[in-house]
Design a protein around this motif. Structure first.
Motif, short mmCIF file in Angstrom:
data_model
loop_
_atom_site.label_atom_id
_atom_site.label_comp_id
_atom_site.label_asym_id
_atom_site.label_seq_id
_atom_site.Cartn_x
_atom_site.Cartn_y
_atom_site.Cartn_z
N LEU A 1 0.83 -1.21 0.00
CA LEU A 1 0.00 0.00 0.00
C LEU A 1 0.86 1.26 0.00
O LEU A 1 0.67 2.17 -0.81
CB LEU A 1 -0.93 0.00 1.22
CG LEU A 1 -1.81 1.24 1.37
CD1 LEU A 1 -2.91 1.26 0.31
CD2 LEU A 1 -2.43 1.31 2.76
N THR A 2 1.84 1.29 0.90
CA THR A 2 2.69 2.48 1.04
C THR A 2 3.58 2.67 -0.18
O THR A 2 3.72 3.79 -0.69
CB THR A 2 3.56 2.35 2.30
OG1 THR A 2 2.72 2.10 3.43
CG2 THR A 2 4.34 3.63 2.55
N GLY A 3 4.18 1.60 -0.66
CA GLY A 3 5.07 1.70 -1.81
C GLY A 3 4.35 2.12 -3.07
O GLY A 3 4.81 3.00 -3.81
N SER A 4 3.18 1.51 -3.33
CA SER A 4 2.42 1.88 -4.53
C SER A 4 1.94 3.32 -4.44
O SER A 4 1.91 4.04 -5.44
CB SER A 4 1.24 0.92 -4.72
OG SER A 4 0.35 0.99 -3.62
N LYS A 5 1.58 3.75 -3.23
CA LYS A 5 1.15 5.15 -3.05
C LYS A 5 2.26 6.11 -3.42
O LYS A 5 2.06 7.11 -4.12
CB LYS A 5 0.70 5.36 -1.60
CG LYS A 5 0.21 6.77 -1.29
CD LYS A 5 1.27 7.72 -0.82
CE LYS A 5 1.83 7.35 0.53
NZ LYS A 5 2.73 8.39 1.08
N ASN A 6 3.48 5.82 -2.95
CA ASN A 6 4.59 6.73 -3.23
C ASN A 6 5.01 6.70 -4.69
O ASN A 6 5.42 7.73 -5.25
CB ASN A 6 5.77 6.42 -2.31
CG ASN A 6 5.56 6.98 -0.92
OD1 ASN A 6 5.24 8.14 -0.76
ND2 ASN A 6 5.71 6.15 0.08
N ALA A 7 4.89 5.52 -5.33
CA ALA A 7 5.17 5.47 -6.76
C ALA A 7 4.19 6.35 -7.53
O ALA A 7 4.58 7.10 -8.44
CB ALA A 7 5.09 4.03 -7.26
N LEU A 8 2.93 6.30 -7.12
CA LEU A 8 1.92 7.14 -7.78
C LEU A 8 2.11 8.62 -7.45
O LEU A 8 1.81 9.49 -8.27
CB LEU A 8 0.51 6.70 -7.40
CG LEU A 8 -0.03 5.54 -8.23
CD1 LEU A 8 -1.33 5.03 -7.65
CD2 LEU A 8 -0.24 5.97 -9.67
N LYS A 9 2.59 8.91 -6.25
CA LYS A 9 2.89 10.31 -5.93
C LYS A 9 3.98 10.83 -6.84
O LYS A 9 3.95 11.99 -7.27
CB LYS A 9 3.31 10.44 -4.47
CG LYS A 9 3.45 11.89 -4.02
CD LYS A 9 3.61 11.99 -2.52
CE LYS A 9 3.63 13.45 -2.08
NZ LYS A 9 3.73 13.59 -0.61
N GLY A 10 4.96 9.97 -7.14
CA GLY A 10 6.00 10.35 -8.09
C GLY A 10 5.44 10.62 -9.47
O GLY A 10 5.82 11.59 -10.13
N ILE A 11 4.52 9.76 -9.91
CA ILE A 11 3.86 10.01 -11.20
C ILE A 11 3.10 11.33 -11.14
O ILE A 11 3.06 12.09 -12.10
CB ILE A 11 2.93 8.83 -11.55
CG1 ILE A 11 3.75 7.56 -11.77
CG2 ILE A 11 2.11 9.14 -12.80
CD1 ILE A 11 2.92 6.31 -11.94
N GLY A 12 2.52 11.61 -9.97
CA GLY A 12 1.83 12.89 -9.80
C GLY A 12 2.76 14.07 -9.93
O GLY A 12 2.40 15.10 -10.51
N PHE A 13 3.99 13.95 -9.40
CA PHE A 13 4.98 15.02 -9.56
C PHE A 13 5.24 15.28 -11.04
O PHE A 13 5.29 16.43 -11.49
CB PHE A 13 6.28 14.64 -8.86
CG PHE A 13 6.30 14.88 -7.38
CD1 PHE A 13 5.13 15.11 -6.68
CD2 PHE A 13 7.49 14.89 -6.68
CE1 PHE A 13 5.14 15.34 -5.31
CE2 PHE A 13 7.52 15.12 -5.32
CZ PHE A 13 6.35 15.34 -4.63
N PHE A 14 5.44 14.19 -11.78
CA PHE A 14 5.66 14.33 -13.21
C PHE A 14 4.43 14.93 -13.88
O PHE A 14 4.55 15.82 -14.73
CB PHE A 14 5.97 12.96 -13.82
CG PHE A 14 5.98 12.97 -15.33
CD1 PHE A 14 7.04 13.50 -16.03
CD2 PHE A 14 4.90 12.48 -16.04
CE1 PHE A 14 7.05 13.52 -17.41
CE2 PHE A 14 4.88 12.50 -17.43
CZ PHE A 14 5.96 13.02 -18.12
N LEU A 15 3.26 14.43 -13.51
CA LEU A 15 2.02 14.93 -14.09
C LEU A 15 1.84 16.42 -13.85
O LEU A 15 1.42 17.16 -14.75
CB LEU A 15 0.84 14.14 -13.50
CG LEU A 15 -0.55 14.44 -14.05
CD1 LEU A 15 -0.64 14.05 -15.53
CD2 LEU A 15 -1.61 13.71 -13.24
N GLY A 16 2.18 16.87 -12.64
CA GLY A 16 2.05 18.29 -12.34
C GLY A 16 2.93 19.16 -13.22
O GLY A 16 2.47 20.16 -13.79
N GLY A 17 4.20 18.76 -13.37
CA GLY A 17 5.10 19.52 -14.24
C GLY A 17 4.67 19.48 -15.69
O GLY A 17 4.73 20.49 -16.41
N ALA A 18 4.20 18.30 -16.14
CA ALA A 18 3.77 18.17 -17.53
C ALA A 18 2.51 18.98 -17.81
O ALA A 18 2.42 19.69 -18.82
CB ALA A 18 3.53 16.70 -17.86
#
Length: 409
Positions: free
Chosen positions: A145-162
């Motif tokens: 749960l925690t690991g997948s959440k943080n991986a998606l938060k990373g995708i969110g960082f990329f998504l925000g910049g994009a």
């Protein structure tokens, strides 16, 4: 296929999916706000202050939210968190002239409350879905749960910049608000009622933990997350943009890659720590992993002071820091769920994540001030000192789960 799964597994998947959707918007929103207001000419300290209420209200929410979850059920606190995030995103859709610092800080306050209600609810729920004698399974579920959440938060960082680059600030925020509103409707319809509601209604004074093990772990967590955020939240992205000349795509992609890698390591932490034995780690292991982690920011600070190429130091150092930090974080996340009492679990988990939010608040404020006053190297030295404090506190954690259960009575 879902119909053939057990009720507990279906609820775990629903909770995880809910948490994933929220986390994606949370990561994207942080990058959007940070880069958009840096572009408007805000100083590093001013940018840090935009997140001040986000962290302050996170502290309060975790403390009160655990009590609230035990009284009204974790399904309700999770859905309240989703609704508040939609509200926070909507607040940023006002005309540009109204996007003043106080208004953005208020929106971030809503977002901070929303995020910690959602996280506390998700983490607490897992305790109720795994039998008490299956600690290895609990470790794997929490890590996933925690690991997948943080991986998606990373995708969110990329998504925000994009999104900021492609469609702009306002359109990006509107799209995320609409998507999260859809998730809220599904969650209201499908999440089990009364999940996590305590048998006896806890009194408000019960929000303060009385367990020595949970108090120690909470203190270690506070120092650990302060050590990360003192250089990662404001200092690092501003340094990359200002000193190394990276554009939004590069900054967003780099932060995304780091968080995704960090999440992947968290997900496989059970294999790294205990192999495939099906056992679970003990509290004393938190000391050793924190002590090793402290070496990394100290070494990075020394290399920067000796004029080594900053881009190389940051790329290699961040990779090492990310792996070790992920293992430390995964270990803490398992221990709090393991230590918490099953009846009213959210009280203990909420108290622990209050300390987590307090560490992020400390790190966020220090990140802007120390970087603006003394530079990135100083942020790294502060980080090393905070990790050493986490290691010192962790050395006093219980040797076994049985001693914690005896303490609970």
């Amino acid at each position: 296929m879902l119909a053939r799964l057990s009720s507990d597994v279906r609820q775990y998947l629903l909770i995880t999916g809910n948490y994933w959707a929220f986390t994606l918007t949370d990561g994207a929103l942080r990058t959007l706000v940070l880069l958009h207001f840096h572009e408007l000419g805000y100083s590093p300290l001013q940018v840090a202050l935009l997140f001040l209420f986000y962290e302050i209200f996170g502290v309060i929410t975790n403390l009160v939210g655990g009590w609230l979850g035990a009284r009204i059920g974790l399904n309700r606190t999770m859905n309240i968190g989703l609704a508040m995030q939609v509200a926070a995103l909507s607040m940023l859709l006002v005309p540009a002239a109204l996007l003043t610092v106080p208004w953005v800080m208020a929106a971030q306050a809503f977002s901070g409350i929303a995020k910690d209600l959602n996280k506390m609810s998700a983490k607490s729920s897992i305790k109720l879905l795994v039998p008490a004698d299956q600690q290895g399974t609990l470790f794997r579920w929490v890590a996933a749960l925690t690991g997948s959440k943080n991986a998606l938060k990373g995708i969110g960082f990329f998504l925000g910049g994009a999104l900021l680059t492609v469609i702009g600030f306002k359109a990006a925020v509107a799209a995320m608000a609409a998507a999260l509103a859809g998730v809220l409707i599904l969650s209201l319809a499908l999440l089990k009622r009364d999940l996590g509601k305590a048998k006896a209604k806890p009194k408000f004074r019960d929000i303060l933990s009385k367990s020595r093990a949970i108090n120690l772990l909470s203190a270690a967590r506070m120092f650990l997350f302060g050590a990360r955020d003192v250089w990662f939240v404001v200092a690092l992205p501003v340094f990359l943009a200002q000193s190394l000349g990276w554009d939004f795509w590069q900054v967003g992609s780099f932060l995304a890659a780091w968080i995704i890698g960090y999440g992947i390591v968290q997900s496989v932490a059970p294999i790294l720590l205990v192999g495939r034995s099906g056992t679970a780690p003990r509290g004393r292991e938190a000391f050793g992993w924190a002590a090793v982690l402290a070496v990394v920011p100290a070494a990075m600070a020394m290399l920067l002071a000796r004029q080594y190429p900053p881009q190389d130091v940051l790329l290699i150092g961040l990779a090492l820091f990310g792996v070790l930090f992920a293992i430390n974080s995964a270990l803490h996340s398992y221990l709090i769920v393991s230590y918490a009492q099953a009846d009213g679990v959210s009280l203990d988990v909420g108290f622990y994540y209050m300390a987590n939010a307090l560490g992020r608040l400390l790190g966020t404020v220090l990140s802007g001030w120390v970087f603006q006053s003394f530079g990135l190297g100083a942020c790294l030295w502060v980080s090393a000192a905070l990790v050493l404090l986490a290691a010192t506190v962790s050395s006093a954690l219980p040797r076994s789960l049985e001693s914690v259960q005896i303490e609970h009575g």
